[in-house]
Every structure is written in structure tokens, then in C-alpha cells.
Write a protein that holds these residues in place. Structure first.
Motif, PDB file in Angstrom:
ATOM      1  N   ALA A   8      94.009  -5.000 -30.132  1.00 44.55           N
ATOM      2  CA  ALA A   8      94.803  -5.058 -28.733  1.00 44.55           C
ATOM      3  C   ALA A   8      95.741  -4.112 -28.416  1.00 44.55           C
ATOM      4  O   ALA A   8      96.778  -3.845 -29.793  1.00 44.55           O
ATOM      5  CB  ALA A   8      94.882  -6.582 -28.444  1.00 44.55           C
ATOM      6  N   SER A   9      95.329  -4.137 -27.039  1.00 41.59           N
ATOM      7  CA  SER A   9      96.759  -2.229 -26.937  1.00 41.59           C
ATOM      8  C   SER A   9      97.434  -2.942 -25.688  1.00 41.59           C
ATOM      9  O   SER A   9      96.247  -3.059 -24.998  1.00 41.59           O
ATOM     10  CB  SER A   9      96.746  -1.714 -27.521  1.00 41.59           C
ATOM     11  N   GLN A  41      96.593 -13.730 -31.664  1.00 36.97           N
ATOM     12  CA  GLN A  41      96.272 -14.001 -32.823  1.00 36.97           C
ATOM     13  C   GLN A  41      95.077 -13.063 -32.076  1.00 36.97           C
ATOM     14  O   GLN A  41      94.062 -13.604 -32.049  1.00 36.97           O
ATOM     15  CB  GLN A  41      96.386 -15.133 -33.739  1.00 36.97           C
ATOM     16  N   LEU A  42      94.326 -12.534 -33.806  1.00 38.20           N
ATOM     17  CA  LEU A  42      92.386 -12.319 -32.816  1.00 38.20           C
ATOM     18  C   LEU A  42      91.602 -12.755 -34.806  1.00 38.20           C
ATOM     19  O   LEU A  42      92.295 -12.152 -35.782  1.00 38.20           O
ATOM     20  CB  LEU A  42      92.814 -11.299 -33.141  1.00 38.20           C
ATOM     21  N   VAL A  43      90.813 -13.404 -33.976  1.00 40.22           N
ATOM     22  CA  VAL A  43      89.661 -13.463 -35.155  1.00 40.22           C
ATOM     23  C   VAL A  43      88.386 -13.561 -34.865  1.00 40.22           C
ATOM     24  O   VAL A  43      88.111 -13.262 -34.238  1.00 40.22           O
ATOM     25  CB  VAL A  43      90.081 -15.289 -34.845  1.00 40.22           C
ATOM     26  N   GLU A  44      87.825 -12.377 -36.420  1.00 44.67           N
ATOM     27  CA  GLU A  44      86.549 -11.284 -35.969  1.00 44.67           C
ATOM     28  C   GLU A  44      85.381 -13.377 -36.725  1.00 44.67           C
ATOM     29  O   GLU A  44      85.863 -13.675 -37.334  1.00 44.67           O
ATOM     30  CB  GLU A  44      86.284 -10.560 -36.550  1.00 44.67           C
ATOM     31  N   SER A  45      83.737 -12.959 -35.986  1.00 40.58           N
ATOM     32  CA  SER A  45      83.274 -13.723 -36.793  1.00 40.58           C
ATOM     33  C   SER A  45      81.878 -12.652 -36.403  1.00 40.58           C
ATOM     34  O   SER A  45      81.736 -11.903 -35.934  1.00 40.58           O
ATOM     35  CB  SER A  45      82.902 -15.240 -35.940  1.00 40.58           C
ATOM     36  N   MET A  83      91.001  -3.662 -24.757  1.00 38.38           N
ATOM     37  CA  MET A  83      90.276  -4.113 -26.471  1.00 38.38           C
ATOM     38  C   MET A  83      89.283  -3.300 -26.939  1.00 38.38           C
ATOM     39  O   MET A  83      89.014  -2.072 -26.238  1.00 38.38           O
ATOM     40  CB  MET A  83      89.897  -5.390 -25.835  1.00 38.38           C
ATOM     41  N   GLY A  84      89.549  -3.302 -28.361  1.00 42.74           N
ATOM     42  CA  GLY A  84      88.858  -2.487 -28.948  1.00 42.74           C
ATOM     43  C   GLY A  84      88.072  -3.046 -31.127  1.00 42.74           C
ATOM     44  O   GLY A  84      88.390  -4.321 -30.910  1.00 42.74           O
ATOM     45  N   ASP A 135      98.841  -2.767 -30.782  1.00 46.20           N
ATOM     46  CA  ASP A 135      99.605  -4.053 -31.130  1.00 46.20           C
ATOM     47  C   ASP A 135      99.503  -5.060 -32.050  1.00 46.20           C
ATOM     48  O   ASP A 135     100.331  -5.662 -32.433  1.00 46.20           O
ATOM     49  CB  ASP A 135      99.560  -4.462 -29.820  1.00 46.20           C
ATOM     50  N   TYR A 136      98.090  -5.180 -31.536  1.00 46.74           N
ATOM     51  CA  TYR A 136      97.590  -6.298 -32.775  1.00 46.74           C
ATOM     52  C   TYR A 136      96.189  -6.355 -33.297  1.00 46.74           C
ATOM     53  O   TYR A 136      94.930  -5.448 -33.189  1.00 46.74           O
ATOM     54  CB  TYR A 136      97.612  -7.627 -31.887  1.00 46.74           C
ATOM     55  N   TRP A 137      95.856  -6.505 -34.963  1.00 46.75           N
ATOM     56  CA  TRP A 137      95.175  -6.332 -35.299  1.00 46.75           C
ATOM     57  C   TRP A 137      94.079  -7.528 -35.767  1.00 46.75           C
ATOM     58  O   TRP A 137      95.113  -8.639 -36.280  1.00 46.75           O
ATOM     59  CB  TRP A 137      95.289  -5.784 -36.709  1.00 46.75           C
ATOM     60  N   GLY A 138      92.904  -8.563 -35.948  1.00 46.92           N
ATOM     61  CA  GLY A 138      92.770  -9.452 -36.650  1.00 46.92           C
ATOM     62  C   GLY A 138      92.397  -8.870 -37.923  1.00 46.92           C
ATOM     63  O   GLY A 138      92.777  -7.813 -38.404  1.00 46.92           O
ATOM     64  N   GLN A 139      91.433  -9.982 -38.875  1.00 45.15           N
ATOM     65  CA  GLN A 139      91.628  -9.300 -40.739  1.00 45.15           C
ATOM     66  C   GLN A 139      90.476  -9.171 -40.796  1.00 45.15           C
ATOM     67  O   GLN A 139      90.381  -9.111 -41.453  1.00 45.15           O
ATOM     68  CB  GLN A 139      91.718 -10.892 -40.723  1.00 45.15           C
TER      69      GLN A 139
END
Length: 123
Positions: free
Chosen positions: A98-99, A3-7, A34-35, A111-115
Motif C-alpha cells: 500500500a502507498s 497491517q496487510l495480510v495476504e491469503s 494498492m498493489g 509504505d506498507y507491505w504484507g508478509q
């Protein structure tokens, strides 16, 4: 699962700076490239920056080279994007990704994205 959470997004004047953070949970990010990507209204998602697992290699989109810096702290499971000399054209929603594959990540197939977090640069 990761799980990715941006701020860290917000409103800033042109020429200003912001620092985005991406906090990961679920798994350690040390196994992932990561990107950061961004998407402006009415435009396609754009690659901004990426960093290898160890942090030893970084990549940047042409429009942000020399102004943005990506970094990571695997101990804190967090990735950062330092944005300097911001321009109105930097406005958009910024997404962390993230990948397991660096090339896949840089092509936008993560593979995964934040909101996402909104960045608005006023002129």
C-alpha cells in the motif's frame, strides 16, 4: 499504521487459477493505492499489478497482462488478485503493498507491505 495480510496462495497446475486476497486493518485502504508484487527464489522482487484508490485505474506488469486482474473492495478493506492461465514462471511469494503515492508504489517503494503468500505453479 496499516497491517496487510495476504491469503489464497497454494499449489496449482499450469493453466489453472488462483485468487489472492489482501485484508487490511488499522486504517481504511481507500486513501491508498494498492498493489501486488512477487519474488521468485534467487530473483529480485517484481511488480505485478496496482490499482488506484477508487479502483478506476489499473496497471500490470508485462508478464501478467491479459492473465491477471487486480480489484479492490474498499468497503471490505480488501484487495484481490485473480490469476488465470498460470505458468510455472508465476511461482513465487506474492506480496500486497500500500502507498499514498501511485508512482512510488509501482516503483516498489510502498509504505506498507504484507508478509507474503506462496504461489507454486507446477508444470
Amino acid at each position: 499504521q496499516v497491517q496487510l495480510v495476504e491469503s489464497g496462495g497454494g499449489l496449482v497446475q499450469a493453466g489453472g487459477s488462483l485468487r489472492l486476497s489482501c485484508a487490511a486493518s488499522g486504517r481504511t485502504i481507500s486513501s491508498y493505492d494498492m498493489g501486488w508484487f512477487r519474488q521468485a527464489p534467487g530473483k529480485e522482487r517484481e511488480f505485478v499489478a496496482a490499482i488506484s484508490r477508487s479502483g478506476g485505474t489499473t496497471y500490470y506488469g508485462d508478464s501478467v497482462k491479459g492473465r491477471f486482474t487486480i480489484s479492490r473492495d474498499n468497503a471490505k478493506n480488501t484487495v484481490y488478485l485473480q490469476m488465470n492461465s498460470l505458468k510455472p514462471e508465476d511461482t513465487g511469494v506474492y506480496y500486497c503493498a500500500a502507498s499514498l503515492s501511485g508512482p512510488e508504489l509501482r516503483s516498489g517503494r510502498a509504505d506498507y507491505w504484507g508478509q507474503g503468500t506462496q504461489v507454486t505453479v507446477s508444470s
